[in-house]
Design an enzyme around this catalytic site. Structure first.
Site, PDB file in Angstrom:
ATOM      1  N   GLU B 240       0.669  -1.204   0.227  1.00  0.00           N
ATOM      2  CA  GLU B 240      -0.292   0.296  -0.161  1.00  0.00           C
ATOM      3  C   GLU B 240       0.366   1.515  -0.007  1.00  0.00           C
ATOM      4  O   GLU B 240       0.084   2.370  -0.954  1.00  0.00           O
ATOM      5  CB  GLU B 240      -0.850   0.212   0.520  1.00  0.00           C
ATOM      6  CG  GLU B 240      -1.413  -0.887   0.943  1.00  0.00           C
ATOM      7  CD  GLU B 240      -3.113  -0.578   2.770  1.00  0.00           C
ATOM      8  OE1 GLU B 240      -3.211  -0.059   2.955  1.00  0.00           O
ATOM      9  OE2 GLU B 240      -4.182  -2.129   2.143  1.00  0.00           O
ATOM     10  N   GLU B 241       1.921   1.517   0.850  1.00  0.00           N
ATOM     11  CA  GLU B 241       2.830   2.414   1.486  1.00  0.00           C
ATOM     12  C   GLU B 241       2.765   2.787  -0.307  1.00  0.00           C
ATOM     13  O   GLU B 241       3.797   3.846  -0.816  1.00  0.00           O
ATOM     14  CB  GLU B 241       3.855   2.155   1.426  1.00  0.00           C
ATOM     15  CG  GLU B 241       3.852   2.602   3.507  1.00  0.00           C
ATOM     16  CD  GLU B 241       5.173   2.585   3.879  1.00  0.00           C
ATOM     17  OE1 GLU B 241       5.330   2.287   4.407  1.00  0.00           O
ATOM     18  OE2 GLU B 241       6.332   2.368   3.100  1.00  0.00           O
ATOM     19  N   ARG B 242       3.237   1.918  -1.289  1.00  0.00           N
ATOM     20  CA  ARG B 242       4.413   1.601  -2.809  1.00  0.00           C
ATOM     21  C   ARG B 242       3.354   2.666  -3.824  1.00  0.00           C
ATOM     22  O   ARG B 242       3.706   3.154  -4.488  1.00  0.00           O
ATOM     23  CB  ARG B 242       5.103   0.796  -3.107  1.00  0.00           C
ATOM     24  CG  ARG B 242       6.493   0.454  -2.011  1.00  0.00           C
ATOM     25  CD  ARG B 242       6.517  -0.934  -2.508  1.00  0.00           C
ATOM     26  NE  ARG B 242       7.979  -1.164  -1.255  1.00  0.00           N
ATOM     27  CZ  ARG B 242       8.552  -2.301  -1.159  1.00  0.00           C
ATOM     28  NH1 ARG B 242       8.182  -4.024  -1.861  1.00  0.00           N
ATOM     29  NH2 ARG B 242       9.068  -2.732   0.040  1.00  0.00           N
ATOM     30  N   GLY B 245       2.822   6.082  -2.797  1.00  0.00           N
ATOM     31  CA  GLY B 245       3.905   6.874  -3.526  1.00  0.00           C
ATOM     32  C   GLY B 245       3.972   6.751  -4.626  1.00  0.00           C
ATOM     33  O   GLY B 245       3.944   7.964  -5.234  1.00  0.00           O
TER      34      GLY B 245
END
Lengths: 250, 387
Positions: B240-242, B245
């Site tokens: 999810e973070e990627r 981003g």
């Protein structure tokens, strides 16, 4: 207290617009529509009045099915329900819209009818005034403050000379100026609720509008002239010289 | 993948940015500080900080497509620091707390973080351990009903203003992947020292801190999930973070290209506009194409992710491409702005500085490449006993 808010969608005012091939209108392929900014002020005011006096806020607009998105964003701000009158943008002018809204007013019997003072596409600034005339009701256009007191509305209007405060009997037509309020953002819960709020769809026939003749015929449109490139001047004297002799503003 | 609701969320995010954020960005960038609580509250009041989280704690229970739509719109903010702070709040410091934290902990920290009353930060990196998460040195040891934390965290976004940190610490001497835990540290606890605000190349308005822990005591209940699972929890949220981003990069790059088109159209040299040089308009068309490709990759990964597939490979590719492309677009556009672009205050110069982080933070480009290679089976096997 029932408040009817008439809203209009406009082509994103920040977008670069193009004319169609025969200059009879604006190219509508792949343009983005937004709620006319003044209409957002009208919705906001309706919600503020509803907060203070209770009742219902009903949105109305005229347009094809894809204006539903514009309606939903108004519902997401907090309006209770909406009415869409089937119509095609190119087959409408201010007078016909006012006559359509008049029929809607007869059906809904609102206490207050709020509109934006004008739409930023045609900048006609006519519908509110015409509607009041057809209704035989009072009008207060360019409102920067609205206070309801019993069966009266006290409205501060932005006029050329400054501010004018008038008291008018309800039902009345009030059109919103930009300084009336700061429209709220549609919050996430508001957006999710908007999906389930009812939108009634009516045709002009169902509404009882039989005369659909337009009073305005658009002959052609043209874009404003391109801005000329600027030039650098060497000194203040040069600048003054150019202002005097070229621009002739001094 | 996107619905009318997505569009309306995008619209609200854009309005907040236009009205309450972008007019102040210049000032915040100059001060090297932005009012995190005030900005977080703007999004919190609109219900946008908890899109994917449970309604029980003030979230909206929506799927990740909504988060990607919001991340994309946050790219409208005229700097990188502020959207990063919001991303840390929504997608980096809160996921483990939301999934594995105790009810008490979620009530105390998650709920106010979703309304925007509290600001959180995530403490993983240390001076000597960035992308190599396994080698962090900070420790927490049990003492009666408390954890006692000692160590240091570095490059902590929101660190200077945060109310709490989701902190990765070693809680045993076991193997590096099995000895880590996540502990929630209130930043006003005794022994938390955040005296140093870091002076950075970009993300100037973001408050990035180095933080020291000297015998910081927190209740045993501040452990998030199970002891020893910290590394795993951290890994869980990387997809999810990627995606966040990558999605957050798109709009800033598009704006850079369109502003460069406008600028070069209006500026002339050698008798024609800069834009009329084929090398310029062709290059800008090329960059627009690449940005659309990044968007397509990000959307595809998101679509598969919400269908329940593991998209580690695609999400890593999207993050890698976002970092690389950000540098390329910023550099190419700055070139066409010429001397104007070289000015510190120029928006394109800010983008040039800010995007540089995307290839470093949240797992460097080389980590993404390593992951992709591992999944493609091209990574050479490590020799036993080797580093």
């Amino acid at each position: 207290m029932k408040i009817l808010v008439a809203i209009k969608r406009v082509i994103d005012p920040d977008a670069r617009i193009r004319l169609n091939a025969d200059s009879s209108g604006v190219e509508e392929e792949s343009v983005e529509y937004k709620v006319n900014p003044f209409c957002e002020n009208a919705i906001e005011e309706a919600l503020v009045l509803q907060g203070a006096h209770g009742g219902e806020v009903v949105l109305v607009t005229v347009g094809p099915e894809d204006v539903t998105q514009t309606i939903r964003s108004g519902l997401a701000m907090g309006a209770d329900r909406a009415i869409r009158i089937e119509g095609v943008d190119t087959e409408l002018d201010s007078d016909l819209v006012a006559r359509i809204l008049h029929k809607v007013v007869e059906r809904e019997s609102p206490n207050v009818i709020l509109l934006g003072k004008q739409a930023v596409d045609g900048d006609n600034n006519q519908v509110g005034q015409l509607l009041a005339q057809y209704m035989g009701a009072s009008q207060a256009c360019f409102a920067s403050e609205v206070v309801l007191e019993g069966e009266q509305a006290k409205v501060t209007r932005e006029v050329d000379g400054g501010l004018e405060t008038i008291s008018i009997p309800l039902p009345a037509v009030i059109t919103a100026d930009l300084r009336l309020n700061e429209p709220r953002y549609a919050s996430l819960p508001g957006i999710m609720k908007a999906k389930r709020k009812p939108i009634d769809v009516l045709t002009l026939d169902e509404l009882g509008v039989t005369d659909t003749a337009l009073k305005i015929e658009v002959l052609s449109l043209e874009l404003p002239p391109e801005r000329q490139a600027g030039s650098m001047v060497e000194s203040v004297d040069d600048l003054l010289d150019k202002l005097k002799n070229e621009a002739r503003v001094l | 993948m996107f619905t009318e609701e997505h569009d309306m969320i995008r619209d609200t995010v854009r309005k907040i940015i236009e009205r309450d954020i972008n007019p102040y960005v210049e000032e915040w960038e100059k001060e090297g500080h932005f009012p995190a609580h005030q900005v977080m509250k703007l999004f919190g009041d609109a219900g946008l900080l908890g899109l994917k989280y449970s309604e029980e704690y003030g979230g909206a229970d929506l799927d990740y497509t909504y988060c990607v739509a919001m991340a994309e719109e946050l790219g409208e903010i005229a700097c990188g620091g502020v959207p990063l702070a919001v991303g840390v709040q929504t997608d980096m410091c809160t996921p483990a707390l939301a999934r594995f934290g105790s009810d008490e902990l979620r009530e105390q920290y998650l709920r106010p973080s979703l309304t925007g009353e509290m600001v959180g930060c995530i403490g993983v990196s240390e001076s000597s351990a960035g992308s190599d998460v396994a080698s962090i040195k900070t420790t927490a040891r049990r003492d009666g009903d408390d954890w006692v934390i000692n160590g240091e965290k570095m490059w902590i976004t929101n660190g200077y203003q945060a109310d709490w940190m989701c902190c990765l610490v070693n809680t045993s001497d076991d193997k590096p992947h099995k000895n880590k835990s996540l502990i929630l540290i209130p930043m006003d606890a005794k022994g938390v020292d955040r005296s140093r605000k870091l002076d950075k190349l970009g993300m100037r308005s973001s408050d990035t801190a180095q933080i020291f822990f000297d015998n910081v005591r927190v209740p045993a209940g501040n452990l998030i999930g199970q002891q020893g699972w910290g590394f795993f929890y951290q890994m869980l949220q990387f997809q999810e973070e990627r995606l966040w981003g990558a999605a957050n990069m798109i709009r800033g790059l598009e704006n850079a290209v369109s502003e460069t088109i406008e600028y070069t159209r209006g500026r002339s040299a050698f008798g024609k506009s800069i834009l009329d040089n084929q090398v310029v308009h062709y290059r800008l068309a090329e960059l627009s194409t690449e940005i659309e490709a990044l968007r397509a990759l990000t959307y595809r990964a998101t679509e598969l992710y919400v269908k329940g597939q593991d998209v580690t490979r695609l999400a890593s590719m999207a993050k890698l491409k976002a970092g690389r492309l950000g540098r390329e677009v910023a550099d190419s556009c700055l070139q066409y702005w010429g001397g104007m672009g070289f000015m510190w205050e120029a928006k394109i110069a800010r983008l040039y500085r800010d995007v540089r982080l995307a290839s470093i933070g949240g797992g460097a480009d080389e980590i993404m490449l390593g992951i992709i290679c591992k999944m493609d089976g091209t990574l050479p096997k490590r020799k036993k006993g080797g580093a």
